[in-house]
Every structure is written in C-alpha cells, then in structure tokens.
Design a protein around this motif. Structure first.
Motif, PDB file in Angstrom:
ATOM      1  N   HIS A  53       7.868  30.110 -23.887  1.00  0.00           N
ATOM      2  CA  HIS A  53       7.816  28.684 -23.601  1.00  0.00           C
ATOM      3  C   HIS A  53       7.833  28.476 -22.086  1.00  0.00           C
ATOM      4  O   HIS A  53       8.413  29.273 -21.346  1.00  0.00           O
ATOM      5  N   VAL A  54       7.201  27.396 -21.657  1.00  0.00           N
ATOM      6  CA  VAL A  54       7.243  27.034 -20.236  1.00  0.00           C
ATOM      7  C   VAL A  54       8.704  26.838 -19.820  1.00  0.00           C
ATOM      8  O   VAL A  54       9.471  26.180 -20.527  1.00  0.00           O
ATOM      9  N   ASP A  55       9.081  27.456 -18.708  1.00  0.00           N
ATOM     10  CA  ASP A  55      10.442  27.260 -18.191  1.00  0.00           C
ATOM     11  C   ASP A  55      10.364  26.784 -16.735  1.00  0.00           C
ATOM     12  O   ASP A  55       9.264  26.631 -16.187  1.00  0.00           O
ATOM     13  N   GLU A  56      11.536  26.542 -16.148  1.00  0.00           N
ATOM     14  CA  GLU A  56      11.515  25.966 -14.803  1.00  0.00           C
ATOM     15  C   GLU A  56      10.862  26.895 -13.774  1.00  0.00           C
ATOM     16  O   GLU A  56      10.076  26.429 -12.949  1.00  0.00           O
ATOM     17  N   ASN A 101       3.912  22.518 -40.506  1.00  0.00           N
ATOM     18  CA  ASN A 101       4.615  21.245 -40.436  1.00  0.00           C
ATOM     19  C   ASN A 101       3.725  20.163 -39.849  1.00  0.00           C
ATOM     20  O   ASN A 101       4.118  19.425 -38.961  1.00  0.00           O
ATOM     21  N   SER A 106       4.141  26.688 -33.058  1.00  0.00           N
ATOM     22  CA  SER A 106       4.662  26.675 -31.685  1.00  0.00           C
ATOM     23  C   SER A 106       4.010  27.765 -30.835  1.00  0.00           C
ATOM     24  O   SER A 106       3.842  27.595 -29.629  1.00  0.00           O
ATOM     25  N   LYS A 109       0.978  26.234 -29.445  1.00  0.00           N
ATOM     26  CA  LYS A 109       1.326  25.237 -28.423  1.00  0.00           C
ATOM     27  C   LYS A 109       1.739  25.929 -27.132  1.00  0.00           C
ATOM     28  O   LYS A 109       1.445  25.454 -26.029  1.00  0.00           O
ATOM     29  N   ALA A 110       2.412  27.074 -27.263  1.00  0.00           N
ATOM     30  CA  ALA A 110       2.808  27.821 -26.071  1.00  0.00           C
ATOM     31  C   ALA A 110       1.565  28.310 -25.318  1.00  0.00           C
ATOM     32  O   ALA A 110       1.536  28.312 -24.088  1.00  0.00           O
ATOM     33  N   ASP A 113       0.157  25.253 -23.575  1.00  0.00           N
ATOM     34  CA  ASP A 113       0.970  24.907 -22.402  1.00  0.00           C
ATOM     35  C   ASP A 113       0.744  25.906 -21.263  1.00  0.00           C
ATOM     36  O   ASP A 113       0.892  25.553 -20.089  1.00  0.00           O
TER      37      ASP A 113
ATOM     38  N   PRO B  11      12.810  22.080 -19.563  1.00  0.00           N
ATOM     39  CA  PRO B  11      13.118  23.339 -18.878  1.00  0.00           C
ATOM     40  C   PRO B  11      13.698  23.087 -17.487  1.00  0.00           C
ATOM     41  O   PRO B  11      14.213  23.999 -16.854  1.00  0.00           O
ATOM     42  N   ARG B  12      13.630  21.838 -17.033  1.00  0.00           N
ATOM     43  CA  ARG B  12      14.192  21.508 -15.728  1.00  0.00           C
ATOM     44  C   ARG B  12      15.676  21.230 -15.858  1.00  0.00           C
ATOM     45  O   ARG B  12      16.152  20.823 -16.905  1.00  0.00           O
ATOM     46  N   THR B  47      16.297  29.383 -26.411  1.00  0.00           N
ATOM     47  CA  THR B  47      14.934  29.066 -26.838  1.00  0.00           C
ATOM     48  C   THR B  47      14.673  29.647 -28.223  1.00  0.00           C
ATOM     49  O   THR B  47      14.657  30.861 -28.397  1.00  0.00           O
ATOM     50  N   PRO B  48      14.459  28.778 -29.209  1.00  0.00           N
ATOM     51  CA  PRO B  48      14.186  29.284 -30.561  1.00  0.00           C
ATOM     52  C   PRO B  48      12.891  30.090 -30.567  1.00  0.00           C
ATOM     53  O   PRO B  48      11.929  29.702 -29.910  1.00  0.00           O
ATOM     54  N   PRO B  49      12.870  31.192 -31.285  1.00  0.00           N
ATOM     55  CA  PRO B  49      11.640  31.994 -31.346  1.00  0.00           C
ATOM     56  C   PRO B  49      10.573  31.320 -32.201  1.00  0.00           C
ATOM     57  O   PRO B  49      10.884  30.471 -33.034  1.00  0.00           O
ATOM     58  N   HIS B  50       9.327  31.700 -31.972  1.00  0.00           N
ATOM     59  CA  HIS B  50       8.248  31.235 -32.839  1.00  0.00           C
ATOM     60  C   HIS B  50       8.483  31.808 -34.244  1.00  0.00           C
ATOM     61  O   HIS B  50       9.013  32.905 -34.400  1.00  0.00           O
ATOM     62  N   VAL B  51       8.055  31.050 -35.237  1.00  0.00           N
ATOM     63  CA  VAL B  51       8.146  31.536 -36.611  1.00  0.00           C
ATOM     64  C   VAL B  51       7.267  32.784 -36.769  1.00  0.00           C
ATOM     65  O   VAL B  51       6.135  32.812 -36.301  1.00  0.00           O
ATOM     66  N   MET B 101       4.623  17.551 -28.046  1.00  0.00           N
ATOM     67  CA  MET B 101       5.919  18.154 -27.740  1.00  0.00           C
ATOM     68  C   MET B 101       5.718  19.518 -27.088  1.00  0.00           C
ATOM     69  O   MET B 101       4.751  20.213 -27.391  1.00  0.00           O
ATOM     70  N   PRO B 102       6.612  19.923 -26.181  1.00  0.00           N
ATOM     71  CA  PRO B 102       6.510  21.262 -25.607  1.00  0.00           C
ATOM     72  C   PRO B 102       6.661  22.304 -26.720  1.00  0.00           C
ATOM     73  O   PRO B 102       7.264  22.021 -27.755  1.00  0.00           O
ATOM     74  N   SER B 103       6.140  23.496 -26.493  1.00  0.00           N
ATOM     75  CA  SER B 103       6.180  24.521 -27.545  1.00  0.00           C
ATOM     76  C   SER B 103       7.611  24.802 -27.983  1.00  0.00           C
ATOM     77  O   SER B 103       7.861  25.112 -29.147  1.00  0.00           O
ATOM     78  N   VAL B 104       8.569  24.657 -27.077  1.00  0.00           N
ATOM     79  CA  VAL B 104       9.951  24.970 -27.444  1.00  0.00           C
ATOM     80  C   VAL B 104      10.483  23.971 -28.484  1.00  0.00           C
ATOM     81  O   VAL B 104      11.279  24.338 -29.362  1.00  0.00           O
ATOM     82  N   LYS B 106       8.463  22.400 -30.663  1.00  0.00           N
ATOM     83  CA  LYS B 106       7.756  22.746 -31.903  1.00  0.00           C
ATOM     84  C   LYS B 106       8.436  23.947 -32.557  1.00  0.00           C
ATOM     85  O   LYS B 106       8.557  24.013 -33.789  1.00  0.00           O
ATOM     86  N   ALA B 107       8.911  24.886 -31.749  1.00  0.00           N
ATOM     87  CA  ALA B 107       9.618  26.053 -32.300  1.00  0.00           C
ATOM     88  C   ALA B 107      10.917  25.607 -32.973  1.00  0.00           C
ATOM     89  O   ALA B 107      11.285  26.115 -34.038  1.00  0.00           O
ATOM     90  N   ILE B 109      11.422  22.604 -34.303  1.00  0.00           N
ATOM     91  CA  ILE B 109      10.973  21.944 -35.537  1.00  0.00           C
ATOM     92  C   ILE B 109      10.632  22.986 -36.602  1.00  0.00           C
ATOM     93  O   ILE B 109      11.081  22.905 -37.748  1.00  0.00           O
ATOM     94  N   ASP B 110       9.818  23.980 -36.220  1.00  0.00           N
ATOM     95  CA  ASP B 110       9.406  24.991 -37.206  1.00  0.00           C
ATOM     96  C   ASP B 110      10.620  25.733 -37.776  1.00  0.00           C
ATOM     97  O   ASP B 110      10.572  26.222 -38.905  1.00  0.00           O
TER      98      ASP B 110
END
Lengths: 227, 222
Positions: A53-56, A101, A106, A109-110, A113, B11-12, B47-51, B101-104, B106-107, B109-110
């Motif tokens: 995922h995108v981070d700072e 869903n 995700s 999406k990653a 992003d 992430p900020r 950070t939750p992992p991708h499914v 939504m950022p991928s994180v 969505k992760a 949510i998933d």
C-alpha cells in the motif's frame, strides 16, 4: 502503435489454476498474439508481485523531483517505477480482475495507486481549461475480464446497480488516456452458456477482429478477410 | 458500554487532514460518552494484507473443519471483524486515492467481509442471497480529497467511486446509516483548503453538539 506492438497483461486473481479470469485472459492473449505475431507481451502477475500500500515515504519520494531523490527514496519507488515503465511501454492492456465485494481487489487497487504517477502517467494542471488531467501513456485500448460470483453485473443486468468495479475502472483508465475499455464478465453462476460465450466473443472480437492480423505485413490480407 | 471504532487510513501522520478531523470527532464522542470505549485501528501502523488464495479457502471452510494453517490465514481478518462487531459506531478517516478508497482500505474491507461472521449466504431466500449480520451501527466517514466537488451534488460527484462503493458494501453487511463528511482542495492548498477544512470542522462540531444534547435528553428522561 510502435514498431513492435506491446501488450501489458495484468493478472489480479490470487487464484492460480482455479481462476476463471485467468482462463479467459490466456485465451485472449492467444488471440492477441495471433493478431500480432511480432508483438511483445509483458506480464505483471499480482499473485507473484505483492504491491505494498502507498505509505508516507512513498508519497514523499513521489513528490520529490527525480533528480533530488535520495537512494532511500529511489528504493521506495523502485517497484512503482518498474510497473509505471511497463504501463508507459504498452500499446494495449489486458487485465484479469476478480470482483471482490463489488469492487476491485485491494491488490489491483494497490497497482493502480502505484502507477497513477503525476508527471509520469498523467499530468495535473490546476485551473486548466478542458480538464485538469492530461494522460501521458500511449495505450488507448484495454480489455478487462471480470470474474464475478453471479451473472447480471454487466450494464443493463439485474445486478448492475451494485457494480462498483466497472465505473471505477472506466474513470481511472479514462484519466490515464485509455479511451476504449472493453469489459467482459465471466460468472460462477446465473449466466447461461450462450451468455458466457457472447461475453467472451465480445472481448475476442475487440482484441482481434475476426482473424485480422494487425501487423503491417498482413494488413492487406486482413482487409480482404474481413471484407 | 458505548464503543467507538476509530479507524484512520491516511499514510500521513502530522500532515494528514483526515486524521485531524477524525481526532476532532473522537474528542466530541468522548465528551458525550465519558464511560465509552474507543477502539483505535491505525491502518498506517497496521496494514491488512491483500486477500490470498489461502484466505479464501479458509473463509469458505466451515469453522469446525479448519486446519490450524487455515485459522492462521484468518487471524487478522478475525481480529478486524471482532472490532467491527464490538463497536456501536464506526468513525472512518479515508483520504480519496485515484477517485476511490486507498488500497489499504479496500484490504480492510476485503478482510471484514466474512461469510457467517458479517454476512450469510442464503440462497433462494426471498430477500436475496446475502443476509447481513451486522446490526445497529452508525458509521461516520471523513473523506479528504485533492480536488473538490466530490460530495453528492458536487461537480465531480460522478467520479466519486468511494462513497457509492462504501455504501454498497457496508450496506450489504447491514450498516445502512452512513454519514459522510467531505473536505477537499488538498491539491489546491491555500485559502480554498482552509475553507474546506473549516467547513468539515463545523459539521463535526454540529454532530458533536447534537450528540451531547441527545445524551442529555436521555439522561434527563432516565
């Protein structure tokens, strides 16, 4: 298209052999290869490449002009840079996408992003007349296989109102400049064989119109065949 | 005891507007619920992992038949689901990334959409195949964006793929009462950004005030 047409194939299903989207993309890939015998295929498999995922640190590195980036910043962007380069070199996109869903997984999406990079894949001009975003990639066609649980997610279908995947994919690829986005749905149930075949045929015809060889060497023959 | 699940996705850290806004909201919530519990989930730190394929196989195996490997594959998902189920209210701070939504998120949510925990599959049921298992929650969502006009009725609402998606998916789980608070113009900065933030703060303060009044009325009545 450039001298050697390039297809970027993105696989988003975490499933291997059991994936329905992969079964279709491999058949579509064969059709594309037939139409572009000299073509080049680049595959980015999100089952193999885990995109963080995108981070700072990523945001800061991305916002720093390339020449001023520290080695640490360059390292943080290395994967995004590589995937962005693949996108910039592509003439066509082939995307295999399971619906999760009601949206994209995700992992996909990653990837989005990571490749939506201002100044690389699109330009942003505040206050510009006619649109704030200018696409910077050359791909104009995308072929998207959507694997979903039930039939009816396609436009006009019974479940279309729940479909959050297609509107998003169209928006984001549109901003990147992909004008022709073809989507085909392969459902686990609630889709007849003829509906499924028609979906696949729609994608196959879009990617390779009726046996047409799109390379210059066979362009004449193709027009005869399709005429 | 009233429980709030406060989730931040940006992430900020100090530069995050969504974090500042959710903190303001949580402050009001604490004032209105002095004995309440706030569960805090920071998707920057965790950070939750991708499914994965293992996750899918485990989730669709009946609980009693899962191997220890399968239970491991679901451990994070179980924890995130527990938090949602424990909460009376959810507060989500989400920056919009590429119109969604950022991928994180969505992760996340998933990971919280779990068969037999947050929804059940009820084939041939007259009300549909999906039965929601999450009930009685209010959800407040703070959305920050680079551009503006992304709120319902705004000029960019048609490219807002975050709110419709969140409403669809949380609605499927049974969370139908969603309130969105928007703050835009991060990309433009300056006075426009300040105005957006001030608007969002005012809205949060209004929600906080009405909540306190409701609590006082309830106390007076009891």
């Amino acid at each position: 298209m450039s001298a050697v047409p390039t297809l970027l194939q993105i696989e988003a299903s975490p499933r291997g052999q059991r994936s329905r989207s992969r079964a279709w993309t491999s058949r579509l890939l064969a059709a594309w290869r037939e139409a572009h015998p000299r073509g080049r295929v680049v595959t980015r498999d999100l089952r193999i490449t885990t995109v963080p995922h995108v981070d700072e640190p990523w945001i800061i590195a991305d916002a720093t002009p390339a020449a001023q980036r520290t080695p640490g910043m360059r390292a943080r962007l290395a994967q995004s840079d590589a995937m962005t380069r693949e996108l910039l070199e592509a003439d066509d996109l082939l995307i295999g996408l399971p619906m999760y869903n009601w949206g994209v997984p995700s992992a996909f999406k990653a990837w989005i992003d990571a490749v939506c990079r201002e100044g690389l894949t699109f330009a942003y001009t505040p206050g510009a007349v006619g649109g704030l975003y200018t696409p910077l990639i050359k791909a104009r066609r995308a072929f998207v296989v959507v694997a979903c649980g039930a039939g009816g997610y396609e436009p006009g279908g019974a479940l279309w109102s729940l479909n959050q995947l297609e509107p998003f994919v169209r928006t984001v690829l549109g901003v990147l400049g992909v004008r022709e986005v073809h989507l085909g749905y392969v459902a686990g149930e609630g889709q007849s064989d003829s509906q499924r075949d028609a979906m696949f045929e729609g994608l196959r015809r879009a990617i390779a119109p009726d046996g047409a060889r799109q390379d210059e060497a066979v362009a004449g023959a193709a027009s005869v065949m399709s005429g | 005891m009233a429980t709030l699940l406060h989730l931040d996705a940006s992430p900020r850290t100090t530069r995050s507007h969504s974090r500042r806004l959710t903190a303001r909201f949580a402050e009001h919530w604490r004032t209105a619920n002095p004995d309440g519990v706030v569960l805090y989930r920071d998707l920057r730190v965790f950070t939750p992992p991708h499914v994965s394929e293992d996750w899918i196989a485990a989730a669709f195996t009946p609980e009693g038949q899962r191997t220890s490997t399968m239970r491991n594959a679901l451990a994070i998902s179980d924890m995130l689901v527990d938090e949602v189920l424990a909460a009376d209210e959810l507060l989500l701070g989400i920056p919009m990334y590429n119109w969604s939504m950022p991928s994180v998120v969505k992760a996340w949510i998933d990971n919280i959409v779990r068969i037999n925990r947050t929804w059940a599959f009820t084939p041939d049921h007259p009300e549909g195949n999906y039965k929601p298992l999450v009930h009685g929650k209010r959800v407040f969502v703070v959305v920050t964006s680079g551009d503006n006009g992304l709120e319902p009725g705004g000029e960019n609402w048609h490219v807002n793929h975050l709110e419709p998606h969140l409403r669809t998916i949380l609605g499927m789980l049974g969370m139908k009462e969603l309130h969105f608070i928007y703050s835009g113009n991060d990309e433009h900065g300056g006075e426009r950004l300040e105005r957006s933030l001030a608007n969002a703060e005012r809205l949060i303060d209004e929600i906080g005030r009405s909540r306190r009044e409701t609590t006082l009325v309830q106390e007076a009545a009891s």
